[in-house]
Motif scaffolding. Structure first.
Motif, PDB file in Angstrom:
ATOM      1  N   CYS A 129       0.822  -1.208   0.000  1.00 18.14           N
ATOM      2  CA  CYS A 129       0.000   0.000   0.000  1.00 18.14           C
ATOM      3  C   CYS A 129       0.863   1.268   0.000  1.00 18.14           C
ATOM      4  O   CYS A 129       1.732   1.433   0.847  1.00 18.14           O
ATOM      5  N   ASP A 130       0.586   2.163  -0.960  1.00 16.44           N
ATOM      6  CA  ASP A 130       1.253   3.469  -0.997  1.00 16.44           C
ATOM      7  C   ASP A 130       0.480   4.409  -0.067  1.00 16.44           C
ATOM      8  O   ASP A 130      -0.483   5.056  -0.457  1.00 16.44           O
ATOM      9  N   ARG A 131       0.933   4.446   1.173  1.00 14.03           N
ATOM     10  CA  ARG A 131       0.189   5.191   2.198  1.00 14.03           C
ATOM     11  C   ARG A 131       0.162   6.689   1.918  1.00 14.03           C
ATOM     12  O   ARG A 131      -0.773   7.383   2.296  1.00 14.03           O
ATOM     13  N   LYS A 132       1.226   7.150   1.261  1.00 18.24           N
ATOM     14  CA  LYS A 132       1.307   8.589   0.987  1.00 18.24           C
ATOM     15  C   LYS A 132       0.208   8.997  -0.006  1.00 18.24           C
ATOM     16  O   LYS A 132      -0.511   9.962   0.220  1.00 18.24           O
ATOM     17  N   LEU A 133       0.087   8.216  -1.065  1.00 21.66           N
ATOM     18  CA  LEU A 133      -0.959   8.488  -2.058  1.00 21.66           C
ATOM     19  C   LEU A 133      -2.341   8.281  -1.432  1.00 21.66           C
ATOM     20  O   LEU A 133      -3.274   9.031  -1.672  1.00 21.66           O
ATOM     21  N   GLN A 134      -2.424   7.264  -0.591  1.00 19.32           N
ATOM     22  CA  GLN A 134      -3.710   6.961   0.044  1.00 19.32           C
ATOM     23  C   GLN A 134      -4.201   8.148   0.880  1.00 19.32           C
ATOM     24  O   GLN A 134      -5.369   8.480   0.877  1.00 19.32           O
TER      25      GLN A 134
END
Ligand code: OGA
Ligand code: MN
Length: 337
Positions: A129-134
Protein backbone atom coordinates in the motif's frame (compact mmCIF):
# COMPACT_ATOMS: atom_id res chain seq x y z
CA UNK A 1 -14.43 48.22 14.24
CA UNK A 2 -16.50 45.61 12.44
CA UNK A 3 -13.85 42.90 12.60
CA UNK A 4 -13.55 43.03 16.39
CA UNK A 5 -17.30 42.97 16.67
CA UNK A 6 -17.51 39.91 14.40
CA UNK A 7 -14.82 38.04 16.29
CA UNK A 8 -16.42 38.71 19.62
CA UNK A 9 -19.75 37.40 18.41
CA UNK A 10 -18.41 34.37 16.62
CA UNK A 11 -19.69 31.89 19.14
CA UNK A 12 -19.51 29.21 16.50
CA UNK A 13 -15.74 29.67 16.19
CA UNK A 14 -15.27 29.61 19.96
CA UNK A 15 -16.96 26.23 20.24
CA UNK A 16 -15.12 24.96 17.14
CA UNK A 17 -11.77 25.85 18.71
CA UNK A 18 -12.79 24.28 22.01
CA UNK A 19 -13.46 20.87 20.42
CA UNK A 20 -10.57 21.06 17.98
CA UNK A 21 -8.02 21.60 20.73
CA UNK A 22 -5.63 18.81 21.69
CA UNK A 23 -4.10 20.71 24.57
CA UNK A 24 -6.12 20.98 26.71
CA UNK A 25 -8.36 18.15 25.57
CA UNK A 26 -12.04 19.18 25.50
CA UNK A 27 -14.63 17.57 27.71
CA UNK A 28 -16.99 15.46 25.61
CA UNK A 29 -19.72 15.55 28.23
CA UNK A 30 -21.98 17.92 26.29
CA UNK A 31 -21.59 16.09 22.97
CA UNK A 32 -25.00 14.62 22.21
CA UNK A 33 -25.17 10.89 21.49
CA UNK A 34 -28.77 10.63 20.39
CA UNK A 35 -29.29 7.10 21.70
CA UNK A 36 -27.85 7.83 25.16
CA UNK A 37 -30.66 8.35 27.69
CA UNK A 38 -28.66 11.21 29.28
CA UNK A 39 -29.76 13.25 26.29
CA UNK A 40 -33.47 12.48 26.38
CA UNK A 41 -34.19 16.19 26.94
CA UNK A 42 -32.20 17.16 23.86
CA UNK A 43 -33.70 14.75 21.35
CA UNK A 44 -36.98 13.01 20.75
CA UNK A 45 -37.82 9.87 18.82
CA UNK A 46 -39.87 10.43 15.71
CA UNK A 47 -41.57 7.79 13.64
CA UNK A 48 -41.12 6.68 10.07
CA UNK A 49 -43.56 8.27 7.60
CA UNK A 50 -43.28 5.21 5.35
CA UNK A 51 -43.06 2.12 7.54
CA UNK A 52 -41.72 -0.44 5.13
CA UNK A 53 -39.50 -0.59 2.08
CA UNK A 54 -38.58 -3.98 0.71
CA UNK A 55 -35.50 -2.54 -1.02
CA UNK A 56 -33.81 -1.90 2.34
CA UNK A 57 -32.22 -5.31 2.86
CA UNK A 58 -30.40 -5.47 -0.47
CA UNK A 59 -29.03 -1.97 0.06
CA UNK A 60 -27.40 -3.04 3.33
CA UNK A 61 -30.08 -1.55 5.57
CA UNK A 62 -32.05 -3.06 8.43
CA UNK A 63 -35.83 -3.22 8.07
CA UNK A 64 -37.19 0.31 7.99
CA UNK A 65 -39.57 -0.52 10.86
CA UNK A 66 -36.55 -1.10 13.14
CA UNK A 67 -34.85 2.26 12.47
CA UNK A 68 -34.40 4.60 15.43
CA UNK A 69 -34.98 8.15 14.23
CA UNK A 70 -34.14 11.11 16.48
CA UNK A 71 -34.97 14.75 16.00
CA UNK A 72 -33.15 17.55 17.82
CA UNK A 73 -35.23 19.74 20.15
CA UNK A 74 -32.77 22.62 20.00
CA UNK A 75 -32.17 22.44 16.24
CA UNK A 76 -35.53 21.81 14.55
CA UNK A 77 -35.23 20.03 11.22
CA UNK A 78 -32.05 18.22 12.21
CA UNK A 79 -32.56 14.46 12.26
CA UNK A 80 -30.23 11.56 13.03
CA UNK A 81 -31.09 8.01 12.00
CA UNK A 82 -29.02 5.87 14.36
CA UNK A 83 -27.00 3.44 12.25
CA UNK A 84 -29.69 1.65 10.22
CA UNK A 85 -27.05 -0.34 8.30
CA UNK A 86 -26.23 -4.02 8.62
CA UNK A 87 -22.55 -4.77 9.29
CA UNK A 88 -22.19 -6.03 5.74
CA UNK A 89 -24.01 -2.94 4.51
CA UNK A 90 -21.43 -0.69 6.17
CA UNK A 91 -18.67 -2.64 4.47
CA UNK A 92 -20.37 -2.30 1.08
CA UNK A 93 -20.71 1.50 1.29
CA UNK A 94 -17.21 2.01 2.69
CA UNK A 95 -15.78 -0.02 -0.16
CA UNK A 96 -17.80 1.93 -2.76
CA UNK A 97 -16.35 5.18 -1.38
CA UNK A 98 -12.81 3.83 -1.64
CA UNK A 99 -12.69 1.60 -4.67
CA UNK A 100 -15.26 3.07 -7.04
CA UNK A 101 -16.35 6.61 -6.32
CA UNK A 102 -12.80 8.07 -6.51
CA UNK A 103 -12.40 6.70 -10.05
CA UNK A 104 -12.60 8.91 -13.12
CA UNK A 105 -14.88 10.47 -14.38
CA UNK A 106 -15.72 11.50 -10.83
CA UNK A 107 -13.75 14.57 -9.69
CA UNK A 108 -11.21 14.42 -6.90
CA UNK A 109 -8.93 16.84 -5.09
CA UNK A 110 -5.96 14.82 -6.41
CA UNK A 111 -6.84 15.68 -10.04
CA UNK A 112 -4.53 18.71 -10.02
CA UNK A 113 -1.53 17.01 -8.44
CA UNK A 114 -1.81 13.39 -9.44
CA UNK A 115 -4.58 12.75 -11.95
CA UNK A 116 -4.60 8.92 -11.77
CA UNK A 117 -7.65 7.24 -13.29
CA UNK A 118 -8.11 4.73 -10.51
CA UNK A 119 -6.79 6.02 -7.19
CA UNK A 120 -7.45 2.86 -5.15
CA UNK A 121 -5.79 0.55 -7.71
CA UNK A 122 -2.86 2.97 -7.97
CA UNK A 123 -2.39 2.84 -4.19
CA UNK A 124 -1.78 -0.93 -4.43
CA UNK A 125 0.02 -1.03 -7.78
CA UNK A 126 3.39 -2.04 -6.35
CA UNK A 127 1.90 -4.85 -4.26
CA UNK A 128 2.19 -2.91 -1.01
CA UNK A 129 0.00 0.00 0.00
CA UNK A 130 1.25 3.47 -1.00
CA UNK A 131 0.19 5.19 2.20
CA UNK A 132 1.31 8.59 0.99
CA UNK A 133 -0.96 8.49 -2.06
CA UNK A 134 -3.71 6.96 0.04
CA UNK A 135 -3.64 9.93 2.42
CA UNK A 136 -3.80 12.46 -0.41
CA UNK A 137 -7.45 11.85 -1.26
CA UNK A 138 -9.62 14.33 0.64
CA UNK A 139 -12.77 14.50 -1.48
CA UNK A 140 -14.56 13.09 -4.48
CA UNK A 141 -17.60 14.70 -6.10
CA UNK A 142 -20.41 12.85 -7.87
CA UNK A 143 -23.23 13.98 -10.17
CA UNK A 144 -23.26 17.78 -10.40
CA UNK A 145 -19.71 18.45 -9.26
CA UNK A 146 -19.35 20.94 -6.48
CA UNK A 147 -17.15 23.77 -7.67
CA UNK A 148 -15.04 24.67 -4.64
CA UNK A 149 -14.05 28.10 -6.00
CA UNK A 150 -17.20 29.50 -7.56
CA UNK A 151 -19.62 27.32 -5.55
CA UNK A 152 -21.77 27.23 -8.68
CA UNK A 153 -23.05 23.99 -10.23
CA UNK A 154 -23.26 23.77 -14.02
CA UNK A 155 -24.53 21.37 -16.70
CA UNK A 156 -21.00 21.31 -18.16
CA UNK A 157 -19.54 20.04 -14.91
CA UNK A 158 -21.69 16.99 -14.30
CA UNK A 159 -21.35 13.19 -14.62
CA UNK A 160 -23.76 10.32 -13.98
CA UNK A 161 -24.80 9.99 -10.33
CA UNK A 162 -24.11 6.46 -8.97
CA UNK A 163 -27.38 4.54 -9.21
CA UNK A 164 -27.01 2.49 -6.02
CA UNK A 165 -26.42 5.69 -4.03
CA UNK A 166 -29.48 7.29 -5.65
CA UNK A 167 -31.47 4.19 -4.62
CA UNK A 168 -30.17 4.34 -1.03
CA UNK A 169 -31.14 8.01 -0.75
CA UNK A 170 -34.55 7.27 -2.22
CA UNK A 171 -35.21 4.71 0.55
CA UNK A 172 -34.01 7.05 3.31
CA UNK A 173 -35.87 10.07 1.92
CA UNK A 174 -39.15 8.19 1.47
CA UNK A 175 -38.96 6.76 4.97
CA UNK A 176 -38.85 10.33 6.30
CA UNK A 177 -41.66 11.46 4.01
CA UNK A 178 -39.57 13.18 1.32
CA UNK A 179 -41.06 11.19 -1.53
CA UNK A 180 -39.91 13.51 -4.33
CA UNK A 181 -36.24 13.78 -3.26
CA UNK A 182 -33.73 13.13 -6.03
CA UNK A 183 -30.03 12.62 -5.31
CA UNK A 184 -28.23 14.77 -7.89
CA UNK A 185 -24.93 15.80 -6.31
CA UNK A 186 -22.68 14.41 -3.61
CA UNK A 187 -19.40 15.18 -1.93
CA UNK A 188 -17.57 12.23 -0.42
CA UNK A 189 -15.23 13.56 2.28
CA UNK A 190 -12.26 11.53 3.53
CA UNK A 191 -11.07 12.51 7.00
CA UNK A 192 -7.90 11.43 8.80
CA UNK A 193 -7.72 11.47 12.59
CA UNK A 194 -6.42 15.08 12.54
CA UNK A 195 -8.76 16.44 9.83
CA UNK A 196 -11.38 19.11 10.43
CA UNK A 197 -14.05 20.80 8.32
CA UNK A 198 -14.59 24.47 9.07
CA UNK A 199 -17.89 26.30 9.55
CA UNK A 200 -19.97 26.66 6.42
CA UNK A 201 -23.48 26.49 5.01
CA UNK A 202 -24.45 24.52 1.89
CA UNK A 203 -26.39 26.94 -0.27
CA UNK A 204 -25.20 26.35 -3.86
CA UNK A 205 -28.20 24.23 -4.80
CA UNK A 206 -31.09 25.81 -6.74
CA UNK A 207 -33.39 23.85 -4.49
CA UNK A 208 -32.79 24.91 -0.91
CA UNK A 209 -35.90 23.22 0.40
CA UNK A 210 -34.88 19.62 -0.30
CA UNK A 211 -33.06 18.09 2.67
CA UNK A 212 -29.40 17.20 2.76
CA UNK A 213 -28.49 13.60 3.60
CA UNK A 214 -25.16 12.88 5.26
CA UNK A 215 -23.82 9.36 5.80
CA UNK A 216 -20.95 8.65 8.22
CA UNK A 217 -18.69 5.60 8.03
CA UNK A 218 -15.59 4.50 9.90
CA UNK A 219 -14.24 6.61 12.75
CA UNK A 220 -16.56 8.97 14.64
CA UNK A 221 -16.92 12.74 14.40
CA UNK A 222 -18.19 15.68 16.36
CA UNK A 223 -20.61 17.65 14.22
CA UNK A 224 -21.38 21.21 15.30
CA UNK A 225 -24.70 22.61 14.21
CA UNK A 226 -25.50 26.28 14.73
CA UNK A 227 -27.90 28.81 13.29
CA UNK A 228 -28.17 31.11 10.29
CA UNK A 229 -25.22 33.20 11.42
CA UNK A 230 -22.13 32.43 13.42
CA UNK A 231 -23.21 34.29 16.53
CA UNK A 232 -25.43 31.32 17.39
CA UNK A 233 -23.66 28.93 19.73
CA UNK A 234 -23.67 25.51 18.03
CA UNK A 235 -24.80 22.20 19.48
CA UNK A 236 -22.32 19.29 19.34
CA UNK A 237 -23.52 15.89 18.10
CA UNK A 238 -21.58 12.64 17.93
CA UNK A 239 -21.79 10.93 14.54
CA UNK A 240 -20.77 7.27 14.52
CA UNK A 241 -20.30 4.79 11.73
CA UNK A 242 -23.57 4.10 9.94
CA UNK A 243 -25.38 7.17 11.27
CA UNK A 244 -27.39 9.24 8.80
CA UNK A 245 -27.72 12.95 9.59
CA UNK A 246 -30.43 14.87 7.78
CA UNK A 247 -30.53 18.65 7.54
CA UNK A 248 -34.08 19.53 6.63
CA UNK A 249 -36.42 22.48 7.00
CA UNK A 250 -35.04 25.08 9.45
CA UNK A 251 -31.74 23.21 9.72
CA UNK A 252 -31.09 23.06 5.95
CA UNK A 253 -29.19 26.36 5.78
CA UNK A 254 -27.59 26.36 9.23
CA UNK A 255 -23.87 26.68 9.86
CA UNK A 256 -22.15 23.41 10.59
CA UNK A 257 -18.61 22.06 10.99
CA UNK A 258 -16.55 19.05 12.03
CA UNK A 259 -13.96 20.16 14.62
CA UNK A 260 -12.82 16.68 15.65
CA UNK A 261 -12.52 13.06 14.54
CA UNK A 262 -12.67 10.57 17.41
CA UNK A 263 -11.79 6.87 17.51
CA UNK A 264 -14.91 4.75 17.03
CA UNK A 265 -15.95 2.87 20.16
CA UNK A 266 -17.60 0.00 18.28
CA UNK A 267 -16.42 -1.30 14.93
CA UNK A 268 -19.75 -2.66 13.71
CA UNK A 269 -18.33 -3.25 10.27
CA UNK A 270 -16.05 -5.95 11.61
CA UNK A 271 -18.76 -7.81 13.47
CA UNK A 272 -20.14 -11.00 12.03
CA UNK A 273 -22.88 -10.78 9.49
CA UNK A 274 -24.97 -13.08 7.38
CA UNK A 275 -25.25 -13.41 3.65
CA UNK A 276 -27.52 -10.87 2.04
CA UNK A 277 -30.16 -12.54 -0.09
CA UNK A 278 -32.68 -11.33 -2.59
CA UNK A 279 -36.23 -10.26 -1.89
CA UNK A 280 -37.67 -11.76 -5.05
CA UNK A 281 -39.97 -9.53 -7.01
CA UNK A 282 -39.15 -6.25 -5.29
CA UNK A 283 -39.03 -3.28 -7.63
CA UNK A 284 -36.01 -1.04 -7.61
CA UNK A 285 -36.02 2.40 -9.18
CA UNK A 286 -32.51 2.60 -10.55
CA UNK A 287 -30.62 -0.68 -10.11
CA UNK A 288 -30.60 -4.42 -10.71
CA UNK A 289 -30.93 -6.14 -7.35
CA UNK A 290 -28.85 -9.21 -8.27
CA UNK A 291 -25.73 -7.13 -8.98
CA UNK A 292 -26.13 -5.34 -5.69
CA UNK A 293 -26.42 -8.56 -3.71
CA UNK A 294 -23.41 -10.09 -5.39
CA UNK A 295 -21.31 -7.08 -4.48
CA UNK A 296 -22.70 -6.94 -0.98
CA UNK A 297 -21.68 -10.53 -0.28
CA UNK A 298 -18.13 -10.11 -1.64
CA UNK A 299 -17.20 -8.45 1.65
CA UNK A 300 -18.14 -11.48 3.73
CA UNK A 301 -14.70 -12.67 2.69
CA UNK A 302 -12.39 -11.09 5.26
CA UNK A 303 -9.41 -11.36 2.96
CA UNK A 304 -11.21 -9.25 0.34
CA UNK A 305 -12.33 -6.84 3.00
CA UNK A 306 -9.03 -6.37 4.86
CA UNK A 307 -7.49 -3.65 2.62
CA UNK A 308 -10.57 -1.50 3.06
CA UNK A 309 -10.65 -2.27 6.75
CA UNK A 310 -7.12 -0.95 7.23
CA UNK A 311 -8.23 2.36 5.71
CA UNK A 312 -11.38 2.84 7.78
CA UNK A 313 -9.61 1.86 11.00
CA UNK A 314 -7.94 5.25 10.86
CA UNK A 315 -10.26 7.37 8.76
CA UNK A 316 -13.78 8.67 8.54
CA UNK A 317 -15.78 8.78 5.34
CA UNK A 318 -18.73 11.10 4.89
CA UNK A 319 -21.12 10.99 1.92
CA UNK A 320 -22.99 14.27 1.68
CA UNK A 321 -25.90 14.09 -0.77
CA UNK A 322 -27.97 16.94 -2.20
CA UNK A 323 -30.79 17.56 -4.61
CA UNK A 324 -29.74 20.41 -6.89
CA UNK A 325 -32.78 21.12 -9.07
CA UNK A 326 -36.30 22.13 -8.25
CA UNK A 327 -38.99 19.53 -8.63
CA UNK A 328 -40.13 20.39 -12.15
CA UNK A 329 -36.74 21.45 -13.45
CA UNK A 330 -34.86 19.14 -15.84
CA UNK A 331 -31.58 20.99 -16.02
CA UNK A 332 -29.88 24.09 -14.69
CA UNK A 333 -30.59 25.76 -18.04
CA UNK A 334 -34.30 25.16 -17.57
CA UNK A 335 -35.67 28.37 -16.11
CA UNK A 336 -39.33 27.38 -16.31
CA UNK A 337 -39.85 27.20 -12.59
C1 OGA B 1 -20.20 18.72 3.81
C2 OGA B 1 -20.36 18.46 5.28
C3 OGA B 1 -20.17 17.04 7.19
C4 OGA B 1 -19.58 15.76 7.69
O1 OGA B 1 -19.58 17.90 3.12
O2 OGA B 1 -20.74 19.74 3.34
O3 OGA B 1 -20.89 19.30 5.93
O4 OGA B 1 -20.19 15.15 8.57
N1 OGA B 1 -19.91 17.31 5.83
O5 OGA B 1 -18.48 15.39 7.25
MN1 MN C 1 -21.91 20.84 4.73
Amino acid sequence: MKRTWDMRNDNFMKVFKYYKSNKPKPSLEAVISVDNTNFSNEVKIISQVVKDDLRAKSLGLEDVSKWEIFSSNNNPGFIIIKNPFTNLGQRYWMRKCLEEYPRKPHKRNIDIDKPVDDWWAECFKSGVCDRKLQKKLRWTTLGYHHNWDTKVYSEENKTAFPLELAELCDVVARTLGYSTFKAEAAIVNYYHMDSTLSAHTDHSEVNLEAPLFSFSFGQSAILLLGGHDKSVKPTAFLLSSGDIAVMSKEARLCYHAVPKILPASIHHWNNKDMTCSSNLGVEFKYIVEDDLIKEMNKNLNMEEWSKFNTYVEESRININVRQVLNENQNSLNDQSI
